[in-house]
Design a protein around this motif. Structure first.
Motif, PDB file in Angstrom:
ATOM      1  N   SER A   8       0.737  -1.205   0.141  1.00  0.00           N
ATOM      2  CA  SER A   8      -0.017   0.362   0.058  1.00  0.00           C
ATOM      3  C   SER A   8       1.250   1.427  -0.296  1.00  0.00           C
ATOM      4  N   MET A  35      -0.758  -1.654  -4.408  1.00  0.00           N
ATOM      5  CA  MET A  35      -1.939  -2.389  -5.096  1.00  0.00           C
ATOM      6  C   MET A  35      -2.900  -1.712  -3.821  1.00  0.00           C
ATOM      7  N   HIS A  36      -4.100  -1.999  -3.888  1.00  0.00           N
ATOM      8  CA  HIS A  36      -4.990  -1.780  -3.421  1.00  0.00           C
ATOM      9  C   HIS A  36      -5.277  -3.574  -2.411  1.00  0.00           C
ATOM     10  N   LYS A  40      -7.470  -2.292   4.105  1.00  0.00           N
ATOM     11  CA  LYS A  40      -7.493  -1.072   4.811  1.00  0.00           C
ATOM     12  C   LYS A  40      -7.464   0.089   3.217  1.00  0.00           C
ATOM     13  N   LEU A  73      -5.851  -8.288  -9.321  1.00  0.00           N
ATOM     14  CA  LEU A  73      -4.340  -9.372  -8.394  1.00  0.00           C
ATOM     15  C   LEU A  73      -3.517  -9.052  -8.739  1.00  0.00           C
ATOM     16  N   LEU A  74      -2.260  -9.310  -7.499  1.00  0.00           N
ATOM     17  CA  LEU A  74      -0.970  -9.350  -7.807  1.00  0.00           C
ATOM     18  C   LEU A  74      -0.836 -10.871  -8.669  1.00  0.00           C
ATOM     19  N   ILE A 102      -0.770 -15.192   2.759  1.00  0.00           N
ATOM     20  CA  ILE A 102      -1.121 -14.480   1.488  1.00  0.00           C
ATOM     21  C   ILE A 102       0.164 -15.283   0.646  1.00  0.00           C
TER      22      ILE A 102
HETATM   23  O1  PNS Z   1       1.213  -3.157   2.474  1.00  0.00           O
HETATM   24  P1  PNS Z   1       0.132  -3.558   2.434  1.00  0.00           P
HETATM   25  O2  PNS Z   1      -1.177  -3.636   2.529  1.00  0.00           O
HETATM   26  O3  PNS Z   1       0.428  -5.196   3.485  1.00  0.00           O
HETATM   27  O4  PNS Z   1       0.071  -4.765   0.907  1.00  0.00           O
HETATM   28  C1  PNS Z   1      -1.037  -5.947   0.822  1.00  0.00           C
HETATM   29  C2  PNS Z   1      -1.051  -5.610  -0.710  1.00  0.00           C
HETATM   30  C3  PNS Z   1      -1.355  -4.455  -1.440  1.00  0.00           C
HETATM   31  C4  PNS Z   1       0.221  -6.526  -1.441  1.00  0.00           C
HETATM   32  C5  PNS Z   1      -2.155  -7.214  -1.094  1.00  0.00           C
HETATM   33  O5  PNS Z   1      -3.570  -6.938  -0.295  1.00  0.00           O
HETATM   34  C6  PNS Z   1      -2.846  -7.514  -2.755  1.00  0.00           C
HETATM   35  O6  PNS Z   1      -1.789  -7.885  -2.773  1.00  0.00           O
HETATM   36  N1  PNS Z   1      -3.098  -6.938  -2.996  1.00  0.00           N
HETATM   37  C7  PNS Z   1      -3.550  -6.657  -4.210  1.00  0.00           C
HETATM   38  C8  PNS Z   1      -4.767  -7.787  -4.784  1.00  0.00           C
HETATM   39  C9  PNS Z   1      -3.975  -9.338  -4.188  1.00  0.00           C
HETATM   40  O7  PNS Z   1      -3.629  -9.616  -5.395  1.00  0.00           O
HETATM   41  N2  PNS Z   1      -5.084  -9.798  -3.104  1.00  0.00           N
HETATM   42  C10 PNS Z   1      -5.161 -10.903  -2.934  1.00  0.00           C
HETATM   43  C11 PNS Z   1      -3.813 -11.468  -2.029  1.00  0.00           C
HETATM   44  S1  PNS Z   1      -4.384 -11.198  -0.890  1.00  0.00           S
END
Ligand code: PNS
Length: 170
Positions: A8, A35-36, A40, A73-74, A102
């Protein structure tokens, strides 16, 4: 090999930067990607453009680091961009359970591996949310964040104070 350091970054802290500097020595190219995080949602202090500008300034000394953003999605981003490895930072054992979940999820849905990089112990207490809380009361954060974040935090809270008081900043 290429790596992505997603997060984030609201805003980037010295803990993030420490992890990024270590990753930049381990991988040929590292992309820091804003990323989102659904957990949060709606609670960001800085806009996406502000977070990107802070990140660009804070990482300017790292020649093999680039800054990017992605909505989605990442694992889709990794595939689209042809990136190999996810880098995530660990501050303390308390981060591990969430990060492990994750990492397994991203391997399951996208076949992508995650490498954990430990931040130096003296950053173990630093998080973006705590830095924001301290800065919101005018407390000192310069030892916890890069100068670009400290400056942005000061001007953001000054702007909010002026808005609350109905005045305009100098
Ligand atoms: O800095 P953060 O908030 O801990 O980062 C978390 C982040 C943004 C890397 C995670 O929420 C993410 O990968 N978001 C993109 C959407 C996604 O792929 N979600 C599935 C895995 S949680």
């Amino acid at each position: 090999m290429n790596a992505v350091f997603p997060g984030s970054f609201d805003p980037i802290t010295n803990g993030h930067l420490d992890v990024l500097e270590r990753a930049s020595r381990m991988f040929g190219q590292v992309t820091v990607t804003v990323m989102h995080n659904a957990r949060k949602s709606g609670r960001h202090l800085f806009t996406l453009q502000e977070r990107l500008a802070i990140l660009r300034e804070a990482t300017a000394h790292l020649p093999n680091v680039t800054v990017d953003s992605f909505e989605g999605l990442l694992v889709d981003y990794m595939q689209e961009q042809g990136h190999g490895i996810i880098v995530r930072g660990l501050r303390a054992v308390s981060d591990y359970e969430y990060e492990l979940q994750i990492a397994h999820l991203n391997r399951e849905i996208g076949g992508v591996e995650t490498v954990f990089v430990m931040a130096a112990t003296h950053w173990s207490y630093v998080s973006s949310s705590m830095v924001k809380e301290v800065a919101s009361y005018g407390g000192p954060v310069d030892n916890m964040v890069p100068p670009a974040s400290a400056l942005a935090l000061r001007s953001k809270f000054a702007e909010q104070d002026h808005q609350a008081a109905g005045t305009t900043p100098d």
